[in-house]
Structure formats: C-alpha cells, structure tokens
Motif scaffolding. Structure first.
Motif, short mmCIF file in Angstrom:
data_model
loop_
_atom_site.label_atom_id
_atom_site.label_comp_id
_atom_site.label_asym_id
_atom_site.label_seq_id
_atom_site.Cartn_x
_atom_site.Cartn_y
_atom_site.Cartn_z
N ARG A 63 79.95 40.33 61.49
CA ARG A 63 79.61 39.05 60.85
C ARG A 63 78.26 38.52 61.34
O ARG A 63 77.43 38.07 60.56
N ARG A 64 78.03 38.57 62.64
CA ARG A 64 76.77 38.07 63.20
C ARG A 64 75.60 38.96 62.76
O ARG A 64 74.52 38.45 62.43
N ALA A 65 75.80 40.25 62.73
CA ALA A 65 74.74 41.16 62.28
C ALA A 65 74.36 40.85 60.83
O ALA A 65 73.17 40.82 60.49
N MET A 66 75.34 40.58 59.99
CA MET A 66 75.06 40.25 58.59
C MET A 66 74.31 38.92 58.49
O MET A 66 73.43 38.77 57.66
N GLU A 67 74.66 37.94 59.33
CA GLU A 67 73.95 36.65 59.33
C GLU A 67 72.48 36.86 59.67
O GLU A 67 71.61 36.26 59.04
N ILE A 68 72.20 37.69 60.65
CA ILE A 68 70.82 37.95 61.06
C ILE A 68 70.04 38.60 59.92
O ILE A 68 68.92 38.21 59.62
#
Length: 61
Positions: free
Chosen positions: A4-9
């Motif tokens: 999820r965090r990787a996709m946000e970045i």
C-alpha cells in the motif's frame, strides 16, 4: 515496505520520496501488486532493476 505504501509513493504527483535498497537510495518507478515486486531506479538514473518489496525501506538503516 508494504504494498500500500509503495503504491502511494508511485501515485504521488510529486514523487520526491526516496526509499532505500541495501542502504542505497532509489526511486520507485512502479509496483507489481501480483508478485510484490517494485521496479526501482538509482537516483542518478543509470540503473533500473526489480526488487522484492520486503527489501525496501523509507529509513536508511
């Protein structure tokens, strides 16, 4: 790093977030959520490679 965090970045308009792979700063280009892989490039943009999300961190350890 979590998917999820990787996709946000990746989806941020201003992609100035630097993550670390083996203590080296890299930028995330894209993420494959089917296999948990991130495609990254070095900050000097000379190298591109794929890594498992588990090896990426936002903190330089």
């Amino acid at each position: 790093m979590q998917l999820r965090r990787a996709m946000e970045i990746v989806n941020e308009k201003k992609n100035d977030v630097v993550v670390y792979y083996q203590e080296h700063p890299v930028n995330i280009i894209s993420v494959d959520n089917n296999i948990g892989t991130a495609y990254v490039q070095s900050l000097d943009k000379k190298e591109k490679f794929e890594v498992d999300l588990g090896y990426l961190s936002e903190l330089n350890k």
